[in-house]
Design a protein around this motif. Structure first.
Motif, PDB file in Angstrom:
ATOM      1  N   TYR A  35      -4.585  64.650  42.587  1.00 61.53           N
ATOM      2  CA  TYR A  35      -6.020  64.919  42.506  1.00 61.53           C
ATOM      3  C   TYR A  35      -6.586  64.670  41.119  1.00 61.53           C
ATOM      4  O   TYR A  35      -7.763  64.918  40.877  1.00 61.53           O
ATOM      5  CB  TYR A  35      -6.309  66.354  42.958  1.00 61.53           C
ATOM      6  CG  TYR A  35      -5.877  66.543  44.382  1.00 61.53           C
ATOM      7  CD1 TYR A  35      -6.705  66.178  45.427  1.00 61.53           C
ATOM      8  CD2 TYR A  35      -4.611  67.041  44.683  1.00 61.53           C
ATOM      9  CE1 TYR A  35      -6.289  66.307  46.740  1.00 61.53           C
ATOM     10  CE2 TYR A  35      -4.194  67.173  45.988  1.00 61.53           C
ATOM     11  CZ  TYR A  35      -5.039  66.802  47.010  1.00 61.53           C
ATOM     12  OH  TYR A  35      -4.613  66.918  48.304  1.00 61.53           O
ATOM     13  N   THR A  37      -7.971  62.357  39.501  1.00 58.26           N
ATOM     14  CA  THR A  37      -8.699  61.103  39.599  1.00 58.26           C
ATOM     15  C   THR A  37     -10.174  61.373  39.318  1.00 58.26           C
ATOM     16  O   THR A  37     -10.627  62.510  39.435  1.00 58.26           O
ATOM     17  CB  THR A  37      -8.570  60.491  41.008  1.00 58.26           C
ATOM     18  OG1 THR A  37      -9.161  61.385  41.944  1.00 58.26           O
ATOM     19  CG2 THR A  37      -7.124  60.247  41.375  1.00 58.26           C
ATOM     20  N   PRO A  38     -10.923  60.347  38.973  1.00 55.58           N
ATOM     21  CA  PRO A  38     -12.367  60.561  38.803  1.00 55.58           C
ATOM     22  C   PRO A  38     -12.977  61.057  40.117  1.00 55.58           C
ATOM     23  O   PRO A  38     -12.690  60.534  41.192  1.00 55.58           O
ATOM     24  CB  PRO A  38     -12.903  59.171  38.453  1.00 55.58           C
ATOM     25  CG  PRO A  38     -11.717  58.419  37.935  1.00 55.58           C
ATOM     26  CD  PRO A  38     -10.522  58.976  38.655  1.00 55.58           C
ATOM     27  N   ILE A  39     -13.803  62.081  40.021  1.00 59.81           N
ATOM     28  CA  ILE A  39     -14.396  62.682  41.209  1.00 59.81           C
ATOM     29  C   ILE A  39     -15.734  62.019  41.500  1.00 59.81           C
ATOM     30  O   ILE A  39     -16.582  61.903  40.623  1.00 59.81           O
ATOM     31  CB  ILE A  39     -14.573  64.202  41.029  1.00 59.81           C
ATOM     32  CG1 ILE A  39     -13.210  64.852  40.834  1.00 59.81           C
ATOM     33  CG2 ILE A  39     -15.293  64.811  42.225  1.00 59.81           C
ATOM     34  CD1 ILE A  39     -13.270  66.336  40.548  1.00 59.81           C
ATOM     35  N   LYS A  40     -15.889  61.589  42.758  1.00 60.95           N
ATOM     36  CA  LYS A  40     -17.151  60.995  43.184  1.00 60.95           C
ATOM     37  C   LYS A  40     -18.157  62.112  43.455  1.00 60.95           C
ATOM     38  O   LYS A  40     -17.811  63.283  43.545  1.00 60.95           O
ATOM     39  CB  LYS A  40     -16.922  60.186  44.461  1.00 60.95           C
ATOM     40  CG  LYS A  40     -15.922  59.074  44.287  1.00 60.95           C
ATOM     41  CD  LYS A  40     -15.674  58.407  45.617  1.00 60.95           C
ATOM     42  CE  LYS A  40     -14.536  57.416  45.501  1.00 60.95           C
ATOM     43  NZ  LYS A  40     -14.119  56.895  46.785  1.00 60.95           N
ATOM     44  N   ALA A  41     -19.395  61.737  43.637  1.00 54.30           N
ATOM     45  CA  ALA A  41     -20.462  62.712  43.886  1.00 54.30           C
ATOM     46  C   ALA A  41     -20.197  63.527  45.140  1.00 54.30           C
ATOM     47  O   ALA A  41     -20.569  64.693  45.219  1.00 54.30           O
ATOM     48  CB  ALA A  41     -21.803  61.999  44.001  1.00 54.30           C
ATOM     49  N   ASP A  42     -19.527  62.930  46.143  1.00 56.79           N
ATOM     50  CA  ASP A  42     -19.265  63.662  47.384  1.00 56.79           C
ATOM     51  C   ASP A  42     -17.871  64.290  47.417  1.00 56.79           C
ATOM     52  O   ASP A  42     -17.405  64.720  48.458  1.00 56.79           O
ATOM     53  CB  ASP A  42     -19.480  62.770  48.605  1.00 56.79           C
ATOM     54  CG  ASP A  42     -18.623  61.514  48.577  1.00 56.79           C
ATOM     55  OD1 ASP A  42     -18.006  61.232  47.537  1.00 56.79           O
ATOM     56  OD2 ASP A  42     -18.568  60.820  49.609  1.00 56.79           O
ATOM     57  N   ILE A  44     -13.579  64.776  46.720  1.00 56.94           N
ATOM     58  CA  ILE A  44     -12.333  64.080  47.027  1.00 56.94           C
ATOM     59  C   ILE A  44     -11.860  64.552  48.394  1.00 56.94           C
ATOM     60  O   ILE A  44     -11.758  65.759  48.632  1.00 56.94           O
ATOM     61  CB  ILE A  44     -11.244  64.409  45.979  1.00 56.94           C
ATOM     62  CG1 ILE A  44     -11.642  63.889  44.608  1.00 56.94           C
ATOM     63  CG2 ILE A  44      -9.903  63.829  46.389  1.00 56.94           C
ATOM     64  CD1 ILE A  44     -10.685  64.305  43.509  1.00 56.94           C
TER      65      ILE A  44
END
Length: 91
Positions: A35, A37-42, A44
């Motif tokens: 986990y 990793t770069p987190i997207k707006a929506d 993981i």
């Protein structure tokens, strides 16, 4: 509707795991480092859950904990975390 769990952390350590449990008894164990990793707006996606099921708990574990799951009717199962092999995030 999406069910979400938030595990606050600042450090993604080795030999740590996230263990997910669903109402229908599905258990998934994933390495915590997966986990980092770069987190997207929506967010993981961490577990795919069937339409007739729901997420009931997520816990950060050591890799050698005991897991106890209890139903509303009082039935319980206890097993060593080492009996659940780690899976990838997308499973």
């Amino acid at each position: 509707e999406r069910v979400m769990a938030v595990i606050p952390t600042r450090e993604f350590k080795e030999n740590k795991y996230l263990v997910f449990a669903t109402a229908q008894g599905q258990v998934k164990k994933t390495e915590f480092l997966d986990y980092n990793t770069p987190i997207k707006a929506d967010g993981i996606i961490a577990i795919n859950i069937r339409d007739d099921d729901e997420l009931v708990a997520v816990r950060l574990t050591s890799g050698s904990d005991d897991i106890i799951m209890v139903s509303r009717s009082g039935h319980a199962v206890r097993f060593k975390e080492t009996e659940a092999r780690p899976m990838g995030r997308s499973t």
